[in-house]
Design a protein around this motif. Structure first.
Motif, mmCIF file in Angstrom:
data_model
loop_
_atom_site.group_PDB
_atom_site.id
_atom_site.type_symbol
_atom_site.label_atom_id
_atom_site.label_comp_id
_atom_site.label_asym_id
_atom_site.label_seq_id
_atom_site.Cartn_x
_atom_site.Cartn_y
_atom_site.Cartn_z
ATOM 1 N N GLN A 126 0.851 -1.193 0.000
ATOM 2 C CA GLN A 126 0.000 0.000 0.000
ATOM 3 C C GLN A 126 0.886 1.243 0.000
ATOM 4 O OE1 GLN A 126 -3.989 0.457 2.227
ATOM 5 N NE2 GLN A 126 -2.446 1.211 3.643
ATOM 6 N N THR A 127 0.587 2.172 -0.854
ATOM 7 C CA THR A 127 1.390 3.392 -0.938
ATOM 8 C C THR A 127 0.539 4.605 -0.571
ATOM 9 O OG1 THR A 127 0.864 3.636 -3.283
ATOM 10 C CG2 THR A 127 2.881 2.443 -2.740
ATOM 11 N N LEU A 128 1.177 5.533 0.122
ATOM 12 C CA LEU A 128 0.531 6.788 0.510
ATOM 13 C C LEU A 128 1.444 7.933 0.098
ATOM 14 C CD1 LEU A 128 -0.729 5.866 4.102
ATOM 15 C CD2 LEU A 128 -2.098 6.053 2.021
ATOM 16 N N GLY A 129 1.000 8.749 -0.841
ATOM 17 C CA GLY A 129 1.812 9.868 -1.289
ATOM 18 C C GLY A 129 3.103 9.453 -1.936
ATOM 19 N N GLY A 130 3.090 8.299 -2.602
ATOM 20 C CA GLY A 130 4.291 7.834 -3.274
ATOM 21 C C GLY A 130 5.253 7.104 -2.377
ATOM 22 N N ASN A 131 4.939 6.992 -1.095
ATOM 23 C CA ASN A 131 5.806 6.290 -0.143
ATOM 24 C C ASN A 131 5.091 5.053 0.386
ATOM 25 O OD1 ASN A 131 7.921 8.300 -0.203
ATOM 26 N ND2 ASN A 131 6.540 9.619 0.984
ATOM 27 N N GLY A 132 5.876 4.177 0.977
ATOM 28 C CA GLY A 132 5.314 2.963 1.549
ATOM 29 C C GLY A 132 4.279 3.275 2.615
ATOM 30 N N GLY A 133 3.160 2.579 2.520
ATOM 31 C CA GLY A 133 2.082 2.816 3.486
ATOM 32 C C GLY A 133 1.581 1.542 4.104
ATOM 33 N N GLY A 134 2.435 0.573 4.237
ATOM 34 C CA GLY A 134 2.039 -0.678 4.875
ATOM 35 C C GLY A 134 1.542 -1.704 3.868
ATOM 36 N N VAL A 135 0.670 -2.585 4.335
ATOM 37 C CA VAL A 135 0.169 -3.678 3.509
ATOM 38 C C VAL A 135 -1.344 -3.563 3.379
ATOM 39 C CG1 VAL A 135 -0.070 -5.237 5.491
ATOM 40 C CG2 VAL A 135 0.179 -6.188 3.206
ATOM 41 N N ARG A 136 -1.855 -3.929 2.200
ATOM 42 C CA ARG A 136 -3.289 -3.885 1.961
ATOM 43 C C ARG A 136 -3.811 -5.313 1.767
ATOM 44 N NH1 ARG A 136 -3.543 -0.630 -2.291
ATOM 45 N NH2 ARG A 136 -3.431 -2.328 -3.829
ATOM 46 N N ILE A 137 -4.956 -5.595 2.371
ATOM 47 C CA ILE A 137 -5.605 -6.906 2.224
ATOM 48 C C ILE A 137 -6.537 -6.832 1.024
ATOM 49 C CG2 ILE A 137 -7.085 -8.632 3.305
ATOM 50 C CD1 ILE A 137 -6.173 -7.554 6.016
ATOM 51 N N ASP A 138 -6.216 -7.591 -0.015
ATOM 52 C CA ASP A 138 -7.041 -7.585 -1.220
ATOM 53 C C ASP A 138 -8.182 -8.592 -1.159
ATOM 54 O OD1 ASP A 138 -5.434 -5.635 -2.423
ATOM 55 O OD2 ASP A 138 -4.007 -7.148 -3.123
ATOM 56 N N GLY A 139 -8.191 -9.378 -0.111
ATOM 57 C CA GLY A 139 -9.249 -10.379 0.051
ATOM 58 C C GLY A 139 -8.675 -11.777 0.186
ATOM 59 N N ALA A 140 -9.584 -12.737 0.357
ATOM 60 C CA ALA A 140 -9.186 -14.142 0.475
ATOM 61 C C ALA A 140 -9.446 -14.827 -0.865
ATOM 62 C CB ALA A 140 -9.948 -14.837 1.582
ATOM 63 N N THR A 141 -8.425 -15.458 -1.400
ATOM 64 C CA THR A 141 -8.549 -16.156 -2.684
ATOM 65 C C THR A 141 -8.871 -17.619 -2.442
ATOM 66 O OG1 THR A 141 -6.897 -14.671 -3.649
ATOM 67 C CG2 THR A 141 -7.378 -16.714 -4.840
ATOM 68 N N ARG A 142 -9.899 -18.120 -3.128
ATOM 69 C CA ARG A 142 -10.314 -19.519 -2.992
ATOM 70 C C ARG A 142 -9.504 -20.341 -3.990
ATOM 71 N NH1 ARG A 142 -14.423 -22.843 -5.090
ATOM 72 N NH2 ARG A 142 -15.324 -24.283 -3.543
ATOM 73 N N MET A 143 -8.697 -21.273 -3.471
ATOM 74 C CA MET A 143 -7.768 -22.054 -4.288
ATOM 75 C C MET A 143 -8.372 -23.428 -4.606
ATOM 76 S SD MET A 143 -5.483 -19.738 -4.332
ATOM 77 C CE MET A 143 -4.133 -20.562 -5.156
ATOM 78 N N VAL A 144 -8.846 -23.610 -5.836
ATOM 79 C CA VAL A 144 -9.467 -24.868 -6.248
ATOM 80 C C VAL A 144 -8.983 -25.227 -7.646
ATOM 81 C CG1 VAL A 144 -11.638 -26.007 -6.848
ATOM 82 C CG2 VAL A 144 -11.527 -24.554 -4.837
ATOM 83 N N ASN A 145 -8.647 -26.504 -7.841
ATOM 84 C CA ASN A 145 -8.263 -27.006 -9.154
ATOM 85 C C ASN A 145 -9.543 -27.377 -9.909
ATOM 86 O OD1 ASN A 145 -7.397 -28.539 -11.372
ATOM 87 N ND2 ASN A 145 -5.607 -29.309 -10.280
ATOM 88 N N ALA A 146 -9.996 -26.468 -10.785
ATOM 89 C CA ALA A 146 -11.276 -26.665 -11.472
ATOM 90 C C ALA A 146 -11.273 -27.935 -12.330
ATOM 91 C CB ALA A 146 -11.591 -25.449 -12.331
ATOM 92 N N THR A 147 -10.149 -28.246 -12.947
ATOM 93 C CA THR A 147 -10.068 -29.448 -13.785
ATOM 94 C C THR A 147 -10.255 -30.704 -12.956
ATOM 95 O OG1 THR A 147 -8.571 -28.326 -15.330
ATOM 96 C CG2 THR A 147 -8.610 -30.734 -15.378
ATOM 97 N N LEU A 148 -9.622 -30.736 -11.785
ATOM 98 C CA LEU A 148 -9.733 -31.896 -10.912
ATOM 99 C C LEU A 148 -11.148 -32.030 -10.355
ATOM 100 C CD1 LEU A 148 -7.856 -34.121 -9.982
ATOM 101 C CD2 LEU A 148 -7.282 -32.758 -7.975
ATOM 102 N N VAL A 149 -11.774 -30.902 -10.036
ATOM 103 C CA VAL A 149 -13.154 -30.936 -9.554
ATOM 104 C C VAL A 149 -14.070 -31.520 -10.626
ATOM 105 C CG1 VAL A 149 -15.132 -29.504 -8.915
ATOM 106 C CG2 VAL A 149 -12.911 -29.049 -7.908
ATOM 107 N N SER A 150 -13.869 -31.112 -11.883
ATOM 108 C CA SER A 150 -14.683 -31.628 -12.987
ATOM 109 C C SER A 150 -14.477 -33.130 -13.168
ATOM 110 C CB SER A 150 -14.328 -30.892 -14.286
ATOM 111 O OG SER A 150 -15.067 -31.391 -15.370
ATOM 112 N N GLU A 151 -13.230 -33.592 -13.089
ATOM 113 C CA GLU A 151 -12.946 -35.023 -13.213
ATOM 114 C C GLU A 151 -13.605 -35.810 -12.081
ATOM 115 O OE1 GLU A 151 -8.816 -35.827 -13.489
ATOM 116 O OE2 GLU A 151 -8.510 -34.664 -15.321
ATOM 117 N N ALA A 152 -13.556 -35.238 -10.877
ATOM 118 C CA ALA A 152 -14.154 -35.918 -9.726
ATOM 119 C C ALA A 152 -15.664 -36.055 -9.904
ATOM 120 C CB ALA A 152 -13.832 -35.150 -8.446
ATOM 121 N N ARG A 153 -16.301 -35.037 -10.440
ATOM 122 C CA ARG A 153 -17.746 -35.091 -10.649
ATOM 123 C C ARG A 153 -18.111 -36.150 -11.688
ATOM 124 N NH1 ARG A 153 -18.564 -28.556 -10.829
ATOM 125 N NH2 ARG A 153 -18.725 -28.220 -8.556
#
Length: 485
Positions: free
Chosen positions: A46-73
């Motif tokens: 995260q930047t503030l005024g062109g300088n470092g401003g800490g860290v920003r949380i962009d959210g939680a990413t859901r990690m799933v192998n779509a190909t493997l899920v399709s094969e399992a189904r």
């Protein structure tokens, strides 16, 4: 760097580590939850005024192998289909029996023939004549019971279809609802991962009924199609399927003729060709049991019943019979006809003329069904003629499902052997599909939450938390020193 900015950086770091710790805890808590997708916190500078401003949380990413899920189904759908088929064929093998088993059809036929031979040795013995009638009745009853079991299996499959269709409609409605909720949450910037998990579990359930393909759409929505191309859901409203179970099943009921219906999609009953769009899964397997597998077994039982009837209704075996007279076995009291053989195994019964409880006479077993008077008590010629008729090698009836020449015992044994072979093949196929489904499921679980990796990530968050906490502590000491000046 100013103290305020340093404090802001440290606070953002603490917030990020807290969110990461929550994500790890959720992952570990749901390590065995079906449909759960592992989460990872997405962070960026995260930047503030062109300088470092800490860290920003962009959210939680859901990690799933779509190909493997399709094969399992798809694997789960194939396993569901093979399970239904294997269960039906196992029931049919149990119903028809195997050679040498107490309740087998061949055992009933062997006992009937032995009773005839015993009576031929002492035609004057009424007990032996009674044994012939009893053995004939048991043979007819076994054919009746086998046919009834086939029709009950068809009725069970018919009810299972109705249950599958109901579950399929409910599942599609739920996916459509979750699509709308996920789109709303994404537009609000909220995390819809829990709803995505639920949607995946619902689609997995749908995949047990029909093999399904998932296609991503905008705003987090998905569209669903069968693997053969039928549209299940593509938009706000799912396709509407309908089916009405018959209730009691009879051999004359055929798919596509009232009241036995095929699948109805959006108010239109599908043709036999269109039904292929829903092939695979428990739904197609139940249709196959009702419309193909069970009628095949019924046809074989009817062929056995007709062959048995014809051999003993032949004037060459019993000279007292006319061409229109039924023999020892009848079609519900009358003469069986090749044009109406369907369901004969369920209607076959012993001629009332030889059943004393129905006003018949035992001596007709010895003298002939159509005899006007009782013949000599020592005459065994008719009994021997009936034994020969049962053992005679003859050509199979057209459309009976049997090939070449054979005796009645041969054809009874053929039906039992076919039932056993089908069962073994179905169980082998199910074992293979089940093994594949379990293998893919294990791969899917391994690709999901790894508890060791999550614990390692938790240690990293702990170290990051301690580092940010030390920064805040140092700032606090600096502020205290400044205030004491």
């Amino acid at each position: 760097m100013s103290i305020a900015r340093a404090l802001s950086n440290a606070v953002s770091g603490l917030t990020a580590t807290a969110r990461g710790t929550e994500t790890v805890a959720a992952n570990l808590a749901n390590v065995m939850t079906p449909g759960y997708g592992r989460r990872e916190v997405a962070l960026s500078a995260q930047t503030l005024g062109g300088n470092g401003g800490g860290v920003r949380i962009d959210g939680a990413t859901r990690m799933v192998n779509a190909t493997l899920v399709s094969e399992a189904r798809l694997a789960a759908s194939a396993r569901s289909e093979s399970s239904v088929r294997a269960d039906f064929l196992a029931r049919m093998t149990e119903t028809i029996g195997l050679p040498g088993e107490e309740g087998a059809l061949t055992t009933a036929l062997t006992r009937f023939r032995s009773a005839l031979q015993s009576a031929a040795a002492r035609p004057d013995d009424e007990l032996r004549l009674t044994s012939v009638v009893d053995a004939a009745a048991r043979l007819a009853e076994r054919l009746n019971q086998s046919s009834a079991a086939v029709q009950e299996a068809r009725a069970t499959a018919d009810r299972a279809i109705a249950s599958d269709v109901s579950a399929l409609n409910a599942g599609l409605e739920r996916v459509a609802y979750l699509n709308r909720r996920i789109a709303i949450l994404e537009s609000e910037g909220a995390d819809p991962s829990s709803l995505v998990d639920e949607r995946q579990a619902v689609i997995d359930g749908i995949g047990q009924i029909v093999p399904v393909q998932e296609v991503a759409r905008e705003h987090g929505k998905v569209a669903l199609f069968t693997t053969e191309g039928a549209v299940l859901l593509d938009g706000s409203q799912p396709t509407r399927l309908a089916f009405t179970a018959v209730g009691q099943m009879t051999p004359d009921l055929v798919a596509g003729t009232a009241p036995m219906m095929r699948l109805v999609q959006n108010g239109q009953e599908l043709t036999e060709g269109q039904m292929r769009l829903f092939s695979g899964g428990s739904l197609a397997a139940n249709f196959a049991v009702r419309d193909e597998l069970a009628p095949q077994v019924q046809q074989e039982l009817d062929a056995l019943a007709f062959d048995l009837h014809e051999r003993l209704a032949d004037p060459a075996a019993d000279g007292t019979l006319g061409v229109a007279d039924p023999g020892l076995f009848t079609d519900a009291g009358g003469l069986a006809d090749a044009a109406s053989v369907n369901g004969l195994a369920q209607r076959l019964e012993v001629n009332a003329q030889v059943r004393p409880e129905l006003g018949g006479d035992l001596w007709r077993i010895r003298s002939g069904i159509g005899a006007a008077t009782a013949g000599p008590v020592g005459d065994s010629s008719l009994l021997l003629s009936l034994v020969d008729a049962l053992g005679a090698v003859g050509a199979s009836q057209p459309g009976s499902g049997f090939d070449g020449n054979g005796s009645l015992q041969d054809r009874f044994g053929t039906v039992e052997a076919r039932a056993s072979t089908r069962k073994v093949n179905a169980e082998t196929d199910h074992a293979m599909r089940n093994s594949r489904a379990e293998t893919i499921s294990a791969r899917l679980m391994a690709d999901g939450v790894d508890s060791d990796a999550e614990m390692q990530r938790l240690l990293q968050y702990e170290q990051a938390y301690a580092a940010n906490a030390r920064v805040i502590q140092a700032i606090e000491e600096m502020m205290d020193n400044i205030l004491r000046l």
